[in-house]
Design a protein around this motif. Sequence first.
Motif, mmCIF file in Angstrom:
data_model
loop_
_atom_site.group_PDB
_atom_site.id
_atom_site.type_symbol
_atom_site.label_atom_id
_atom_site.label_comp_id
_atom_site.label_asym_id
_atom_site.label_seq_id
_atom_site.Cartn_x
_atom_site.Cartn_y
_atom_site.Cartn_z
ATOM 1 N N SER A 1 -6.164 -7.312 8.000
ATOM 2 C CA SER A 1 -5.903 -6.213 7.075
ATOM 3 C C SER A 1 -4.536 -5.590 7.333
ATOM 4 O O SER A 1 -3.760 -5.324 6.395
ATOM 5 C CB SER A 1 -7.004 -5.161 7.203
ATOM 6 N N GLU A 2 -4.215 -5.381 8.601
ATOM 7 C CA GLU A 2 -2.926 -4.769 8.946
ATOM 8 C C GLU A 2 -1.765 -5.680 8.576
ATOM 9 O O GLU A 2 -0.702 -5.213 8.147
ATOM 10 C CB GLU A 2 -2.884 -4.438 10.446
ATOM 11 N N LYS B 1 -9.494 -6.537 11.341
ATOM 12 C CA LYS B 1 -8.520 -5.434 11.327
ATOM 13 C C LYS B 1 -7.094 -5.986 11.388
ATOM 14 O O LYS B 1 -6.196 -5.496 10.679
ATOM 15 C CB LYS B 1 -8.770 -4.486 12.487
ATOM 16 N N LYS C 1 -1.176 -5.375 4.866
ATOM 17 C CA LYS C 1 -0.501 -4.106 4.563
ATOM 18 C C LYS C 1 0.973 -4.141 4.960
ATOM 19 O O LYS C 1 1.834 -3.558 4.279
ATOM 20 C CB LYS C 1 -1.227 -2.956 5.255
ATOM 21 N N LEU D 1 -12.138 -3.932 4.810
ATOM 22 C CA LEU D 1 -11.296 -2.960 5.497
ATOM 23 C C LEU D 1 -10.072 -2.580 4.666
ATOM 24 O O LEU D 1 -9.708 -1.406 4.572
ATOM 25 C CB LEU D 1 -10.839 -3.527 6.841
ATOM 26 N N LEU D 2 -9.454 -3.583 4.070
ATOM 27 C CA LEU D 2 -8.235 -3.346 3.302
ATOM 28 C C LEU D 2 -8.494 -2.412 2.137
ATOM 29 O O LEU D 2 -7.664 -1.551 1.794
ATOM 30 C CB LEU D 2 -7.681 -4.684 2.814
ATOM 31 N N ARG D 3 -9.683 -2.531 1.534
ATOM 32 C CA ARG D 3 -10.005 -1.740 0.352
ATOM 33 C C ARG D 3 -10.181 -0.246 0.663
ATOM 34 O O ARG D 3 -10.243 0.563 -0.255
ATOM 35 C CB ARG D 3 -11.274 -2.305 -0.307
ATOM 36 N N ARG D 4 -10.237 0.091 1.939
ATOM 37 C CA ARG D 4 -10.264 1.514 2.287
ATOM 38 C C ARG D 4 -8.919 2.179 1.984
ATOM 39 O O ARG D 4 -8.851 3.396 1.787
ATOM 40 C CB ARG D 4 -10.593 1.681 3.767
ATOM 41 N N ASP D 5 -7.856 1.347 1.970
ATOM 42 C CA ASP D 5 -6.505 1.889 1.779
ATOM 43 C C ASP D 5 -5.849 1.465 0.476
ATOM 44 O O ASP D 5 -5.084 2.237 -0.111
ATOM 45 C CB ASP D 5 -5.611 1.461 2.950
ATOM 46 N N VAL D 6 -6.118 0.233 0.035
ATOM 47 C CA VAL D 6 -5.489 -0.260 -1.200
ATOM 48 C C VAL D 6 -6.502 -1.098 -1.973
ATOM 49 O O VAL D 6 -7.405 -1.690 -1.373
ATOM 50 C CB VAL D 6 -4.239 -1.117 -0.896
ATOM 51 N N ARG E 1 2.790 -5.910 2.282
ATOM 52 C CA ARG E 1 2.885 -5.050 1.098
ATOM 53 C C ARG E 1 3.942 -3.963 1.280
ATOM 54 O O ARG E 1 4.615 -3.562 0.326
ATOM 55 C CB ARG E 1 1.517 -4.422 0.823
ATOM 56 N N ALA E 2 4.122 -3.523 2.531
ATOM 57 C CA ALA E 2 5.053 -2.415 2.792
ATOM 58 C C ALA E 2 6.509 -2.862 2.863
ATOM 59 O O ALA E 2 7.423 -2.057 2.674
ATOM 60 C CB ALA E 2 4.668 -1.724 4.107
#
Length: 414
Positions: free
Chosen positions: A352-353, A349, A356, A236-241, A359-360
């Motif tokens: 993954s969130e 999910k 992120k 899932l994470l690899r869809r965004d980063v 990371r943010a």
Amino acid sequence: MSSASPSGTGIIYASFDRFPAPKGAAVHIRAFVEALGAAFGGVDLLALRDGSTVSTGPLALAEGVTYHPMEARGRDLVAQALSFRAHLAGWWRGRPKAAVVHVRSIFEGYPVARRKEALTDALVFEVNGLPSIELKYHHPDVAEDAELLRKLVAQEDLCISRADLLVTPSEVTAEYLVKRGADAGRVKVIPNGVDLDVFRYAPPRAWDADRPVRLLYSGTMTSWQGVHHAIEACRLLRRDVPAVLTLVGPLRRNGRRALMDRCGDLLLEGAVEILEPLPQAELARLHHACDVVLVPLPVNDRNCVQGCCPLKLLEAMATGTPVVASNLPVVRTLAGPDEVMLIRPGSPKAISEAVKALRADATLGPALSAKARARVERDFPWGRAQTSLVSAYEEAFGMARASTRRSTSASASD
């Protein structure tokens, strides 16, 4: 529990576990026998000979501790357990009655419980897990064997009822043991510990948009530990980063095939690497080379009914790498929301969130990291667990430390 000093000789610590080995069980065993040896002396450790252990004879392991490697031959678990029991019986034959026998499972504990009065003054049952709950996760083919389950429960009940002291690393497990009939006054909770000199602290790595997020999962590669949720979270994470997941732990041949099938496209894309168990020093270095450690324990009877004390959570907290862990009672007793990121169990999910979010926010990881390390230093060094074990022996059995016995002996001879 009796406070009268045992009349028997020495402490026998028996375990149906490989030793030495990079697994958490072997780390736990070493910490406990070293503490008992230093405090009381005369400890005989009986454990399965690891494949790398060349000698089959007695080995001086530490102060006051002699290690006797045991064998367990057989094609399946039952055959291996019976083989182990036979080797134990052979070693025991002709030896004097022990002051204390300390067992970690029914596989060595049941024969001792049956003949307790002949073998020892006191029995310690250390409960990290019970096969009536855990066996189906390791050996799914026996899950429907009602007769085997009945025998396992009966042997567990005997060990629980005959133990003078029950030691467990988890409050959840302690509650379960009382529900199974244990006297609450005989149950002692001693959480796992961390070698702080091995799992040294380092601030989290700075986030860099030009490199992939590196995730780490260590431990048993099974569904009850949540490895499948870690894999799906990476996907899932690899869809965004960009992200890479490192998996470290033991795998049987069939387990490796199933794990690789589950990873599928991630392996083809170089997004997953699978490593054999590592020595602790190497595992600590790997923690420092990663951005986030995942402890995705799912909701099941092993984690929520029986309980556990995940050593990998404590080791990750010690290293300073930010941790994302399931919000379960067995986790919350070790870490709060200001020390690790607690997420909904069973949700890739949510994992993954959480990654992120780390990371943010460049300040979030370091804040969690510092508080997690402080919590481990305060509550979970192995020295604290070792002291608690020795104190439990003194309180339960009235045992005198070796130094006290030497001082008394010297005074009497003056």
